[in-house]
Scaffold this motif. Structure first.
Motif, PDB file in Angstrom:
ATOM      1  N   LYS A 105       0.810  -1.217   0.000  1.00  0.00           N
ATOM      2  CA  LYS A 105       0.000   0.000   0.000  1.00  0.00           C
ATOM      3  C   LYS A 105       0.844   1.268   0.000  1.00  0.00           C
ATOM      4  CE  LYS A 105      -4.344  -1.615   0.603  1.00  0.00           C
ATOM      5  NZ  LYS A 105      -5.432  -1.305  -0.346  1.00  0.00           N
ATOM      6  N   ASP A 106       1.932   1.257   0.763  1.00  0.00           N
ATOM      7  CA  ASP A 106       2.733   2.472   0.879  1.00  0.00           C
ATOM      8  C   ASP A 106       3.504   2.809  -0.392  1.00  0.00           C
ATOM      9  OD1 ASP A 106       4.239   0.127   1.418  1.00  0.00           O
ATOM     10  OD2 ASP A 106       5.848   1.344   2.266  1.00  0.00           O
ATOM     11  N   LEU A 107       3.471   1.902  -1.382  1.00  0.00           N
ATOM     12  CA  LEU A 107       4.187   2.145  -2.648  1.00  0.00           C
ATOM     13  C   LEU A 107       3.244   2.420  -3.817  1.00  0.00           C
ATOM     14  CD1 LEU A 107       6.980  -0.596  -2.480  1.00  0.00           C
ATOM     15  CD2 LEU A 107       7.192   1.857  -1.998  1.00  0.00           C
ATOM     16  N   GLU A 108       1.940   2.389  -3.564  1.00  0.00           N
ATOM     17  CA  GLU A 108       0.986   2.531  -4.668  1.00  0.00           C
ATOM     18  C   GLU A 108       1.099   3.879  -5.370  1.00  0.00           C
ATOM     19  OE1 GLU A 108      -2.854   1.694  -3.103  1.00  0.00           O
ATOM     20  OE2 GLU A 108      -2.560  -0.491  -3.123  1.00  0.00           O
ATOM     21  N   SER A 109       1.450   4.911  -4.634  1.00  0.00           N
ATOM     22  CA  SER A 109       1.533   6.245  -5.243  1.00  0.00           C
ATOM     23  C   SER A 109       2.967   6.707  -5.486  1.00  0.00           C
ATOM     24  CB  SER A 109       0.824   7.269  -4.349  1.00  0.00           C
ATOM     25  OG  SER A 109       1.411   7.301  -3.060  1.00  0.00           O
ATOM     26  N   THR A 110       3.926   5.824  -5.221  1.00  0.00           N
ATOM     27  CA  THR A 110       5.326   6.218  -5.415  1.00  0.00           C
ATOM     28  C   THR A 110       5.669   6.281  -6.896  1.00  0.00           C
ATOM     29  OG1 THR A 110       7.570   5.748  -4.619  1.00  0.00           O
ATOM     30  CG2 THR A 110       6.322   3.893  -5.452  1.00  0.00           C
ATOM     31  N   PRO A 111       6.550   7.183  -7.315  1.00  0.00           N
ATOM     32  CA  PRO A 111       6.961   7.232  -8.728  1.00  0.00           C
ATOM     33  C   PRO A 111       7.586   5.893  -9.145  1.00  0.00           C
ATOM     34  CG  PRO A 111       7.688   9.190  -7.569  1.00  0.00           C
ATOM     35  CD  PRO A 111       7.192   8.252  -6.516  1.00  0.00           C
ATOM     36  N   ARG A 112       7.262   5.478 -10.350  1.00  0.00           N
ATOM     37  CA  ARG A 112       7.833   4.225 -10.827  1.00  0.00           C
ATOM     38  C   ARG A 112       8.377   4.393 -12.240  1.00  0.00           C
ATOM     39  NH1 ARG A 112       2.505   0.541 -10.496  1.00  0.00           N
ATOM     40  NH2 ARG A 112       2.300   1.785  -8.577  1.00  0.00           N
ATOM     41  N   ALA A 113       9.384   3.611 -12.549  1.00  0.00           N
ATOM     42  CA  ALA A 113       9.932   3.621 -13.907  1.00  0.00           C
ATOM     43  C   ALA A 113       9.022   2.789 -14.801  1.00  0.00           C
ATOM     44  CB  ALA A 113      11.339   3.039 -13.901  1.00  0.00           C
ATOM     45  N   ARG A 114       8.659   3.352 -15.931  1.00  0.00           N
ATOM     46  CA  ARG A 114       7.876   2.605 -16.926  1.00  0.00           C
ATOM     47  C   ARG A 114       8.865   2.180 -18.003  1.00  0.00           C
ATOM     48  NH1 ARG A 114       2.552   2.174 -19.001  1.00  0.00           N
ATOM     49  NH2 ARG A 114       2.493   2.039 -21.284  1.00  0.00           N
ATOM     50  N   LYS A 115       9.156   0.891 -18.076  1.00  0.00           N
ATOM     51  CA  LYS A 115      10.249   0.426 -18.936  1.00  0.00           C
ATOM     52  C   LYS A 115       9.787  -0.628 -19.931  1.00  0.00           C
ATOM     53  CE  LYS A 115      14.510   0.191 -20.316  1.00  0.00           C
ATOM     54  NZ  LYS A 115      15.110   1.316 -21.044  1.00  0.00           N
ATOM     55  N   HIS A 116       9.925  -0.296 -21.226  1.00  0.00           N
ATOM     56  CA  HIS A 116       9.685  -1.278 -22.279  1.00  0.00           C
ATOM     57  C   HIS A 116      10.995  -2.049 -22.489  1.00  0.00           C
ATOM     58  CE1 HIS A 116       5.655  -0.308 -23.905  1.00  0.00           C
ATOM     59  NE2 HIS A 116       5.918   0.887 -23.405  1.00  0.00           N
ATOM     60  N   TRP A 133      17.283   0.490 -10.115  1.00  0.00           N
ATOM     61  CA  TRP A 133      16.918   0.430  -8.696  1.00  0.00           C
ATOM     62  C   TRP A 133      17.568   1.570  -7.896  1.00  0.00           C
ATOM     63  CZ3 TRP A 133      12.869  -2.105  -8.990  1.00  0.00           C
ATOM     64  CH2 TRP A 133      12.758  -3.373  -9.567  1.00  0.00           C
ATOM     65  N   LYS A 134      18.585   2.191  -8.452  1.00  0.00           N
ATOM     66  CA  LYS A 134      19.226   3.309  -7.752  1.00  0.00           C
ATOM     67  C   LYS A 134      18.291   4.517  -7.667  1.00  0.00           C
ATOM     68  CE  LYS A 134      24.031   2.114  -8.869  1.00  0.00           C
ATOM     69  NZ  LYS A 134      25.295   2.580  -9.501  1.00  0.00           N
ATOM     70  N   GLU A 135      17.347   4.596  -8.644  1.00  0.00           N
ATOM     71  CA  GLU A 135      16.437   5.735  -8.693  1.00  0.00           C
ATOM     72  C   GLU A 135      14.994   5.371  -8.369  1.00  0.00           C
ATOM     73  OE1 GLU A 135      16.840   8.376 -12.103  1.00  0.00           O
ATOM     74  OE2 GLU A 135      18.694   7.340 -12.649  1.00  0.00           O
ATOM     75  N   TYR A 136      14.636   4.118  -8.583  1.00  0.00           N
ATOM     76  CA  TYR A 136      13.235   3.719  -8.407  1.00  0.00           C
ATOM     77  C   TYR A 136      13.141   2.456  -7.546  1.00  0.00           C
ATOM     78  CZ  TYR A 136      12.482   6.788 -12.436  1.00  0.00           C
ATOM     79  OH  TYR A 136      12.442   7.860 -13.275  1.00  0.00           O
ATOM     80  N   GLN A 137      12.030   2.363  -6.813  1.00  0.00           N
ATOM     81  CA  GLN A 137      11.755   1.157  -6.046  1.00  0.00           C
ATOM     82  C   GLN A 137      10.790   0.243  -6.792  1.00  0.00           C
ATOM     83  OE1 GLN A 137      10.612   2.009  -2.018  1.00  0.00           O
ATOM     84  NE2 GLN A 137      10.702  -0.125  -1.348  1.00  0.00           N
ATOM     85  N   VAL A 138      10.089   0.828  -7.779  1.00  0.00           N
ATOM     86  CA  VAL A 138       9.105   0.069  -8.565  1.00  0.00           C
ATOM     87  C   VAL A 138       9.370   0.302 -10.049  1.00  0.00           C
ATOM     88  CG1 VAL A 138       6.666  -0.354  -9.020  1.00  0.00           C
ATOM     89  CG2 VAL A 138       7.386   0.369  -6.737  1.00  0.00           C
ATOM     90  N   ILE A 139       9.405  -0.789 -10.813  1.00  0.00           N
ATOM     91  CA  ILE A 139       9.511  -0.712 -12.270  1.00  0.00           C
ATOM     92  C   ILE A 139       8.266  -1.354 -12.858  1.00  0.00           C
ATOM     93  CG2 ILE A 139      10.796  -1.450 -14.327  1.00  0.00           C
ATOM     94  CD1 ILE A 139      13.317  -1.536 -12.609  1.00  0.00           C
ATOM     95  N   HIS A 140       7.620  -0.633 -13.770  1.00  0.00           N
ATOM     96  CA  HIS A 140       6.439  -1.185 -14.446  1.00  0.00           C
ATOM     97  C   HIS A 140       6.802  -1.604 -15.860  1.00  0.00           C
ATOM     98  CE1 HIS A 140       2.356  -2.004 -15.613  1.00  0.00           C
ATOM     99  NE2 HIS A 140       2.473  -1.168 -16.642  1.00  0.00           N
ATOM    100  N   VAL A 141       6.396  -2.820 -16.233  1.00  0.00           N
ATOM    101  CA  VAL A 141       6.681  -3.379 -17.561  1.00  0.00           C
ATOM    102  C   VAL A 141       5.357  -3.483 -18.331  1.00  0.00           C
ATOM    103  CG1 VAL A 141       7.731  -5.294 -18.816  1.00  0.00           C
ATOM    104  CG2 VAL A 141       8.532  -4.727 -16.506  1.00  0.00           C
TER     105      VAL A 141
END
Length: 435
Positions: A105-116, A133-141
């Motif tokens: 829950k605490d990561l739902e609104s955190t900025p994430r990398a969108r990576k193709h 991972w140095k800049e983001y905790q979440v990566i979206h594929v």
């Protein structure tokens, strides 16, 4: 041909092997997360999910249960848990990758990398991507299909892909239970052939294959192709495509093919497909040769299929189960379903899969149409010899096509999921047989 030879695959002396090597280490509980949208139809999603399991392992990430494609051709609203046994998936892979049902829950609104992620990428590529991972905790594929190379990956990553696909990614209980019932009903009549008959409107339109269709049907398919934005090729020469073996076999051609191989008219054939284009008009020639044709809606009751109404992906899973468990599997076209089923059958002991040589068969069918060749013993001899080594025997996966360069070289390699040999298939130590 003897009945035993018709229905039984040889004992080649190979078995599946997916256990990790002694170098394989338990996963760490990394607070890094991969979220994924799995694109495509059933088998694109299945193999894409397994690629993402391996990617999560390489990148030392926690995988969040993927979201499934609801915007594909089938417009299916099914969730992961509707199609797959979610608890089994998570539990089966706990020694490989940490998997969560949802992002904390605490990561739902955190900025994430969108990576193709690039297609057919190496393990080294994903090790480099771990710098994110140095800049983001979440990566979206946004896309999951074909994210990993077919070849030249560490054996432990390849075996993980097999564990994910063949052990962990089990279908949900309603699908598994009905699939097993339908297999039992088919077997009560004796051995059966599962025919993946890709003579469906979308496939004929996509490939531009209009052989045997009337002018109105040909025009209907052309308009559909013109109006489908993500289909890049619009103008297709149907005759050229057919002559090069790039068209699905027609129902009539499949009937001629199977009779020439020696299968009797009494053979039960399960049609693993959606609605056949033209319906009974184009099925009539196949049904004439093989009267015992069955579809899901014949094999199952209306009540049994009610749950799957409007969920084409779940219905396709039933076709998949029945195809994997069949005595003989025959694909009329080399699409995602055909490749996935062939690979699974290889993994399970090289169950008999007959792959039609469409290019050579088309030349024979044209001779029959012209009256230069007749159905009978001569045709049987020709087609049987032509397919002697196209029945799923063990062989190493094909590499890229000669002359291919750049990323196209990787694109032309045989799919890992079509043939997971040698990484996930091993030879019995006492076997003295040769390939």
């Amino acid at each position: 041909m003897a009945e035993y030879q018709l229905w039984n695959a040889s004992d080649y002396g190979y078995h599946s092997c997916v256990q990790p090597t002694h170098k394989y280490q338990a996963p760490r509980a990394w607070e890094r997360y991969l979220t994924v949208r799995s694109n495509g139809g059933l088998n694109q999603m299945r193999t894409g999910i397994c690629d993402m399991v391996a990617v999560a392992r390489i990148m030392n990430a926690t995988l969040v249960i993927p979201q499934l494609d609801k915007r594909s051709f089938w417009q299916d609203s099914s969730t992961f848990a509707d199609i797959f046994d979610e608890p089994h998936f998570i539990q089966s892979l706990k020694g490989d990758v940490r998997i969560l049902q949802q992002l904390p829950k605490d990561l739902e609104s955190t900025p994430r990398a969108r990576k193709h992620f690039t297609s057919w990428a190496s393990a080294g590529y994903y090790e480099d991507m771990a710098l994110l991972w140095k800049e983001y905790q979440v990566i979206h594929v946004p896309k999951s299909d074909s994210r990993l190379a077919n070849n030249d990956l560490p054996v432990d990553i390849q075996r993980l892909r097999c564990r994910a696909l063949y052990h962990a990614l089990r279908f949900s209980s309603p699908i598994e239970d009905l699939g097993k019932k339908l297999v039992e009903r088919l077997r009560s009549n004796g051995p059966y052939i599962a025919l993946h008959l890709r003579y469906e409107k979308d496939m004929l339109s996509f490939t531009g294959c209009t052989y045997g269709l009337n002018e109105a049907e040909t025009e209907e398919l052309r308009i559909m192709r013109e109006n489908t934005n993500h289909w890049k090729i619009k103008n297709i020469n149907s005759t050229e495509k057919r002559n090069e073996g790039s068209c699905p076999l027609t129902p009539k051609e499949v009937g001629i093919f199977l009779r020439a191989l020696g299968y009797p008219p009494s053979t039960w054939i399960y049609i693993a497909a959606g609605d056949i284009y033209g319906g009974e008009t184009y099925l009539a020639d196949l049904r004439f040769r093989f009267p015992n044709l069955v579809f899901k809606d014949i094999l199952a009751t209306r009540e049994e299929l009610h749950t799957f109404g409007g969920h084409a992906t779940q219905a396709a899973a039933l076709d998949y189960i029945i195809s994997v468990e069949s005595d003989i599997f025959v694909p009329s076209y080399a699409g995602n379903m055909a490749r996935a089923v062939e690979g699974h059958r290889r993994f399970l002991g090289h169950r008999k899969t007959i792959s039609p040589d469409r290019k050579k068969l088309v030349a024979l069918f044209d001779m029959i149409d012209k009256g230069d060749l007749k159905e009978g013993p001569n045709l049987t001899t020709i087609i049987s010899l032509m397919h002697k080594f196209r029945q799923g025997a063990p062989r190493k996966r094909y590499g890229s096509l000669p002359g291919s360069k750049g990323r196209n070289r990787l694109r032309t390699e045989e799919s890992f999921y079509e043939n997971p040999f040698p990484e996930c298939i091993c030879r019995h130590k006492k076997s003295v047989q040769n390939i």
